[in-house]
Design a protein around this motif. Structure first.
Motif, PDB file in Angstrom:
ATOM      1  N   GLY A  42      -1.586   1.010 -20.890  1.00 28.51           N
ATOM      2  CA  GLY A  42      -2.254   0.055 -20.098  1.00 28.51           C
ATOM      3  C   GLY A  42      -3.984   0.507 -20.416  1.00 28.51           C
ATOM      4  O   GLY A  42      -4.360   1.244 -20.822  1.00 28.51           O
ATOM      5  N   GLY A  43      -4.229  -0.518 -19.347  1.00 26.05           N
ATOM      6  CA  GLY A  43      -5.688   0.465 -18.698  1.00 26.05           C
ATOM      7  C   GLY A  43      -5.857   1.158 -17.970  1.00 26.05           C
ATOM      8  O   GLY A  43      -7.595   1.748 -18.264  1.00 26.05           O
ATOM      9  N   SER A  44      -4.718   2.539 -18.078  1.00 26.02           N
ATOM     10  CA  SER A  44      -5.472   3.615 -17.804  1.00 26.02           C
ATOM     11  C   SER A  44      -5.729   4.738 -18.962  1.00 26.02           C
ATOM     12  O   SER A  44      -5.914   5.212 -19.375  1.00 26.02           O
ATOM     13  CB  SER A  44      -3.823   4.599 -17.036  1.00 26.02           C
ATOM     14  N   SER A  82      -2.655   7.801 -14.967  1.00 23.99           N
ATOM     15  CA  SER A  82      -2.409   6.664 -14.922  1.00 23.99           C
ATOM     16  C   SER A  82      -2.488   6.459 -13.357  1.00 23.99           C
ATOM     17  O   SER A  82      -2.708   6.435 -12.008  1.00 23.99           O
ATOM     18  CB  SER A  82      -0.307   7.230 -14.776  1.00 23.99           C
ATOM     19  N   GLY A  85       0.082   6.167 -10.402  1.00 21.86           N
ATOM     20  CA  GLY A  85       1.350   7.255 -11.070  1.00 21.86           C
ATOM     21  C   GLY A  85       2.856   7.132 -11.007  1.00 21.86           C
ATOM     22  O   GLY A  85       3.435   8.112 -10.627  1.00 21.86           O
ATOM     23  N   THR A  87       3.982   4.906 -13.202  1.00 21.15           N
ATOM     24  CA  THR A  87       4.394   4.138 -14.537  1.00 21.15           C
ATOM     25  C   THR A  87       5.362   5.281 -15.321  1.00 21.15           C
ATOM     26  O   THR A  87       4.939   6.741 -15.148  1.00 21.15           O
ATOM     27  CB  THR A  87       3.353   3.835 -15.276  1.00 21.15           C
ATOM     28  N   GLN A 128      -7.208  -2.618  -9.493  1.00 20.03           N
ATOM     29  CA  GLN A 128      -6.078  -2.999 -10.847  1.00 20.03           C
ATOM     30  C   GLN A 128      -6.679  -2.046 -11.374  1.00 20.03           C
ATOM     31  O   GLN A 128      -7.719  -0.883 -11.409  1.00 20.03           O
ATOM     32  CB  GLN A 128      -6.915  -4.211 -10.872  1.00 20.03           C
ATOM     33  N   ARG A 130      -6.682  -1.487 -14.630  1.00 19.25           N
ATOM     34  CA  ARG A 130      -8.081  -1.953 -15.504  1.00 19.25           C
ATOM     35  C   ARG A 130      -9.228  -1.244 -15.096  1.00 19.25           C
ATOM     36  O   ARG A 130     -10.393  -1.842 -15.809  1.00 19.25           O
ATOM     37  CB  ARG A 130      -8.004  -3.001 -16.444  1.00 19.25           C
ATOM     38  N   GLU A 204      -4.824  -9.458 -19.984  1.00 18.38           N
ATOM     39  CA  GLU A 204      -4.962  -9.597 -18.389  1.00 18.38           C
ATOM     40  C   GLU A 204      -5.905 -10.245 -17.663  1.00 18.38           C
ATOM     41  O   GLU A 204      -5.249 -10.379 -16.354  1.00 18.38           O
ATOM     42  CB  GLU A 204      -4.905  -7.853 -18.211  1.00 18.38           C
ATOM     43  N   VAL A 303      -1.911 -10.169 -12.469  1.00 13.37           N
ATOM     44  CA  VAL A 303      -0.731  -9.796 -13.586  1.00 13.37           C
ATOM     45  C   VAL A 303       0.568  -9.661 -13.351  1.00 13.37           C
ATOM     46  O   VAL A 303       0.921  -8.375 -12.815  1.00 13.37           O
ATOM     47  CB  VAL A 303      -1.577  -7.938 -13.701  1.00 13.37           C
ATOM     48  N   LEU A 306       3.777  -8.535 -15.276  1.00 10.91           N
ATOM     49  CA  LEU A 306       3.242  -7.211 -15.660  1.00 10.91           C
ATOM     50  C   LEU A 306       4.256  -6.564 -14.021  1.00 10.91           C
ATOM     51  O   LEU A 306       5.132  -5.656 -14.273  1.00 10.91           O
ATOM     52  CB  LEU A 306       2.417  -6.307 -15.935  1.00 10.91           C
TER      53      LEU A 306
HETATM   54  O1  LIG Z   1      -2.139   2.348 -14.439  1.00  8.28           O
HETATM   55  P1  LIG Z   1      -0.607   2.001 -14.910  1.00  8.28           P
HETATM   56  O2  LIG Z   1      -0.517   2.749 -13.508  1.00  8.28           O
HETATM   57  O3  LIG Z   1      -0.033   3.768 -14.873  1.00  8.28           O
HETATM   58  O4  LIG Z   1      -0.007   1.354 -15.065  1.00  8.28           O
HETATM   59  C1  LIG Z   1      -0.573   1.311 -16.218  1.00  8.28           C
HETATM   60  C2  LIG Z   1      -0.395  -0.252 -16.501  1.00  8.28           C
HETATM   61  O5  LIG Z   1       0.448  -1.298 -16.652  1.00  8.28           O
HETATM   62  C3  LIG Z   1       0.347  -2.878 -15.262  1.00  8.28           C
HETATM   63  O6  LIG Z   1      -0.311  -1.856 -14.623  1.00  8.28           O
HETATM   64  C4  LIG Z   1       0.643  -3.448 -15.407  1.00  8.28           C
HETATM   65  O7  LIG Z   1       2.476  -2.631 -15.860  1.00  8.28           O
HETATM   66  C5  LIG Z   1      -1.227  -2.622 -15.793  1.00  8.28           C
HETATM   67  O8  LIG Z   1      -1.577  -3.880 -15.469  1.00  8.28           O
HETATM   68  C6  LIG Z   1      -1.621  -0.886 -16.060  1.00  8.28           C
HETATM   69  O9  LIG Z   1      -2.555  -1.099 -17.370  1.00  8.28           O
END
Ligand SMILES: O=P(O)(O)OC[C@H]1O[C@](O)(CO)[C@@H](O)[C@@H]1O
Length: 317
Positions: A42-44, A82, A85, A87, A128, A130, A204, A303, A306
């Motif tokens: 995702g945003g990471s 991440s 940290g 995910t 967040q 992102r 998002e 979000v 999610l």
């Molecule tokens: O950046 P992280 O904490 O690894 O999360 C990855 C992605 O998961 C989410 O938090 C939602 O599952 C997204 O908004 C984000 O970009």
């Protein structure tokens, strides 16, 4: 014109200017590796996609799943990105890397990743993922590309000017809302990755479906339903991130424009260098998608769906 923008959300978006001054880097040399592998979701993960397109000195492989490709061994530079940290897909690739004896470099604000990595760049918490694109991307650029202080200042001043002149972005936000169409984003190198960022920011921030494609590839497939199936193009509002003006893609775009009954909205970056244009477009995308969200009466940061899914997943081992 009614201004619905709320300072709270804009202060997060505008914090990218501080993030550009984040100078942390890894002590890694590209020449010591076969390739760079960046794992993130995702945003990471998008920071890896953007970096992969800009950095041309070594192959950059972006992993956005549970599995680390089989060929990744100690000759690869592995970086896990991440924001939280925690995910699970990213942590799964980290565990695979460790099992293969691959050193784990990490960019994170904390979580399990910060505890199990070998080499940590800790970034500020409380955003967040992102919204932290600068914190996530700058360490990659600082480490492998090197950015001079003058260049950082120039980028920040371009972003300040963009903020002062944001009313055309707000007009475009209203146009997207009024159109009730699906945003369809096209771009070409060196900003193909930004069309993906644009799509995910619509998802998002604005809670909208959106499509993105690399313009050249689109001309080899999706152009067919758009022009031949009863005018499917009518369902979309087309947004183009203009990359290199000397590209043949620019010629393709000019030809397409004459065939489309729908308008194609071109977004031209300001700036001289690739990095300046990149950050201009990133900021433009963030302002636009937050503004669309506010005009649709959504909370751009929300979000929950999610986050709830992540919470449910974490209970099932
Ligand atoms: O950046 P992280 O904490 O690894 O999360 C990855 C992605 O998961 C989410 O938090 C939602 O599952 C997204 O908004 C984000 O970009």
């Amino acid at each position: 014109m009614i201004f619905l923008a709320e300072d709270k959300f804009y202060s997060q978006v505008y914090s990218i200017k501080e993030q550009i001054n984040f100078t942390e880097k890894f002590s890694l040399e590209a020449r010591n590796f076969k390739a760079i592998v960046i794992s993130g979701m995702g945003g990471s993960g998008v920071s890896g996609r953007i970096f992969a397109e800009i950095f041309q000195e070594l192959p950059v492989i972006v992993v956005d799943s549970y599995k680390l490709p089989k060929y990744v061994d100690r000759s690869y530079c592995f970086i896990a990105v991440s924001y939280s940290g925690n995910t699970e897909e990213t942590l799964s690739t980290v565990k695979e890397a460790k099992a293969r004896g691959v050193r784990v470099n990490a960019i994170t604000s904390g979580g399990e990743l910060s505890k199990i990595c070998d080499n940590l760049i800790k970034i500020p918490a409380g955003l967040q993922p992102r919204e932290a694109i600068g914190y996530l991307l700058m360490p990659l650029l600082n480490t492998f590309a090197g950015i001079q202080t003058e260049e950082r200042k120039k980028i920040i001043s371009i972003l300040e000017n963009l903020e002062k002149e944001r009313s055309p972005i707000w007009q475009l936000a209203q146009k997207i809302v009024d159109s009730r169409k699906i945003p369809y984003i096209l771009s070409w190198e060196p900003f193909t990755s930004l069309s993906y960022r644009f799509k995910t920011q619509f998802n998002e921030n604005s809670k909208l479906f959106a499509l993105n494609h690399n313009l050249s590839e689109q001309n080899h497939n999706e152009l067919v339903p758009q022009l031949m199936n009863g005018g499917m193009a009518e369902k979309f509002i087309f947004l183009v991130l203009e990359g290199d003006y000397s590209s043949r893609c620019k010629v393709r775009l000019d030809i397409m424009e004459n065939k489309f009954s729908s308008e194609i909205i071109r977004i031209k970056p300001k700036g001289e260098t690739q990095l300046e244009k990149l950050f201009y477009l990133l900021h433009y995308i963030d302002i636009l998608t937050v503004e669309v969200s506010l005009r649709l009466s959504f909370d751009p940061e929300d979000v929950k769906v999610l986050e709830n899914l992540k919470a449910e997943l974490s209970k099932i081992k």
